[in-house]
Design an enzyme around this catalytic site. Sequence first.
Site, mmCIF file in Angstrom:
data_model
loop_
_atom_site.group_PDB
_atom_site.id
_atom_site.type_symbol
_atom_site.label_atom_id
_atom_site.label_comp_id
_atom_site.label_asym_id
_atom_site.label_seq_id
_atom_site.Cartn_x
_atom_site.Cartn_y
_atom_site.Cartn_z
ATOM 1 N N CYS A 36 -3.329 -9.474 5.238
ATOM 2 C CA CYS A 36 -3.151 -8.145 5.829
ATOM 3 C C CYS A 36 -3.466 -8.203 7.321
ATOM 4 C CB CYS A 36 -4.049 -7.128 5.132
ATOM 5 S SG CYS A 36 -3.894 -5.462 5.797
ATOM 6 N N VAL A 53 0.852 -1.184 0.000
ATOM 7 C CA VAL A 53 0.000 0.000 0.000
ATOM 8 C C VAL A 53 0.889 1.235 0.000
ATOM 9 C CG1 VAL A 53 -1.746 1.283 1.275
ATOM 10 C CG2 VAL A 53 -1.837 -1.216 1.195
ATOM 11 N N ASN A 60 11.936 -12.848 5.062
ATOM 12 C CA ASN A 60 13.377 -13.082 5.242
ATOM 13 C C ASN A 60 14.162 -12.843 3.951
ATOM 14 O OD1 ASN A 60 12.721 -13.779 7.819
ATOM 15 N ND2 ASN A 60 13.612 -15.827 7.769
#
Length: 656
Positions: A151, A74, A256
Site C-alpha cells: 500500500c 479498499v 498492466n
Amino acid sequence: MSQAASPKKKGPRRRGPRRSKRINETSLQPSHEPQAPCPKRTRTTSPLPPPSAVSLPPPRQPLPPHRLILAPMVGGSELAFRLLARRHGAQLCYTPMIRSEEFAVPLLERHADDCPLVAHFSGNDPQTLLDAARQAERCRGVVAVDLNLGCPQRAARSGRFGAFLCDAADRALLLRIVSTLSRSLCVPLFCKIRLLDEIDETLAFAQQLQDAGCALLAVHGRYRGSPMRRRDGPAHLDQVALIKQRLSVPVVTNGNVRSGAELVDSLLLTGADGAMTAEGALDDPAIFGRAAAEAAQRKRKLRKRIDALGEGGGGAGGADPTAAKRSTLLKSVDPTAAKKSAKRLKRLKRELAALPKLPKVAAAAGSSTSGGGLPTRPQLALEYLALCEKHGVLSGGPSDVPCARFHVRRICRDALAETRLLPRLEAASSLAQLGAIVRACVAHAEGGVVALEDAEAIEALGWRAECERRNRDKRKEFEARMARKARREGKPDDTYFRAGRVPPTDLQVAQLRAMPEQERMGWWSARFGQHCLAFHATGTCVRSESEHGCAFLHAPPTAAAVAEARERAAVEVQTAVEKAVKQARAEASLAVEEERAAEAARAAQLAAELAKVAEATALAAEAEAEAWSRAASPAELPPAGGSAGENGPPAAAHPP
C-alpha cells in the site's frame, strides 16, 4: 502374524523413502508411524520450535487455486462484488485491507459461495497481527492470510505499514512478523509487495520473504513512489519475471491487466503462477472469463496452424491427411522450404506449450450469460445490483448505495457516456433508481425501448437533478453580483448575503404559516432574507422548478431544540470573541504605554548625552580662552627700546 510381518519385509527399501517424502511435504494425511513427531502432523496454533531445530514450517492447508485472482481493494472488493467476480471466473478473492488492530470477526463478510477467501491484513506489530490472523483462520471460507506490503497511500506512511514497512530500517521487524505468522498459523501466509528502487534489492527482499515462510508472493510491478503519486507508468513485468525465476514459491503478477488478452499476455511475459487484477476487474468483472476464452481461442488458432503444416497439434482429429501429403511432397521437392516449415512448426508448438492453462468458465446460476456467451457490461451491472439487494453490505462496510454507485459507474462507463445518464446516476439515492438507469443502458445496447416505469423513474430523477443544478447556478450568480456590489462600496464581499443565512426552525415556519399573507414578507426578510419564502410557506417553490431557477436557499427547517442550541453556541462564541477583543485592546494599550515609556527613556538618555557634549564643549572653549589670555599678558612682552629679533621689526612701545 504372517500378515503383519510381510509388509516389514517389503517396506524398508521401497516404501521408506516415499514415507519420508510425505513427511517433508507436510501432508495433511495423518501418519500411523509411532516414530514421527506429533507436532508435524497435527494442526496446532502454538508456535513451533525455532528454525534451527525444525527445518520445515508447521503442517497447514494446501494452497488454494491461484491462477485468476481478484485483488484486494479498499471499498471495492466487498462481498457482492466478490460473488460477481467468482461467477465469471475468479478462482481466488481477497478481502479489502483490514487493520489488524481494528479487526473483528464481523468485518469478514462471509458467505457459503465466497470461498476460497484470503484475509488481507495490514499492521506492524507481530503479536497484534498474529491474534487477528488466528481469529480469521477460524472463519468459514478463509484459506489463507495475506500481509499487505504494497500500500503506497499516505495512511500507510503515517501508520508505518504497507509499502512503508519494506525499508531496510524495518526489515528485521518485517521478517520477524512473516516468520511468526508462517510458523503459527494453520493456513498459508501470503505477501503482497511492490518493487523496490533497484532490481537487486527487490530480488534480495523477495528471497528473504520466502526464507521467512511466505508461501505465495504477489508482486505489483510498480514502484512505491511518493505518497502523492502512487503509480509510475506501466508495470515492469520484466522484473516480475526475474522474481519468478529466483523464487521457488508461487509468484503472482499484478499490473498492466485491463482486458482478458492483457491478462493472458502478462502470464506469458512473466511466467507467473497466477495473475491478479484490480482496475481491470472494476471495469469488467468478467475479465477472468474473457481471459479464459482468449486463451482457448489462441490455442485453437495455433492447433489449426500446426495441423495445416502437416502434424497434429493435439486436436481431436489429429493431423490433416492432405497437409501431411503436401509436407512430404515439399520435402522431396524443396528441402530448404521444408526446413523453414519445420522451424515454423517447432515455434508454433513452443507457443502452444507456453500458453497458460486457464480454467473454463461455466455460466453460474443467476448469471445473465446466455448460450455460453459472455455478458455485456450493463448486464454485469444488473447482476451486481441483484447481489447487492440479496446480500447487501455487512456491518463495518460502506453503505449500499455509494458503494453500488461506484461499481455501476465503473462497469457502465461507456454506456453511461453514450446515453448521457451519468448525471442521473450521480443523483440516484436508492438501488431501485440505479437499477432503472442500468436497465436503460441495457436497452440502449440492445437497440430496444426503455420500460415505461424505468423511463418515468429516470425522467423524474433527471428532472430533479436538472432543477438542482439550475438553482445552484442561480445562487452563484446572485452571490457574485452581491460581492461585486460590496467591493464597489468598500465593504466585505459577504456583506449582502451574510445576514439571514441561518435556516428557520420548525416553530418559526409554523409561525410564518399562521401569519396573514400581507405581513409575511416583512417579517421573513428581517430574519431569514437568504431563504425562499414560498418554499417554507407553501412547501414548494414554483420558480425553483421552472427553467429560470431560484437564487434563494431551500434548506429544510431545523428543529427548535437544535436552533436554541445553535443560538446558545452563537452567543457563547460572540462573548468569547468580545472578551478576546477586549483583552487584545488592553494588551495593545499596555504595549503603547510601554512603547511611550521606552521612547521617553530614550529621549532622556539622548538629552543627557547632549548635555555631556555641551559641557565638554564649554570646558574646551574656556581652556582655549585661558590659553589666549596667557599668551597676551605683559610678562611675556619684550622690553622697551628692544627689538624682537636681530632682523625683526622694532617692537612697539607698551602703553603706560
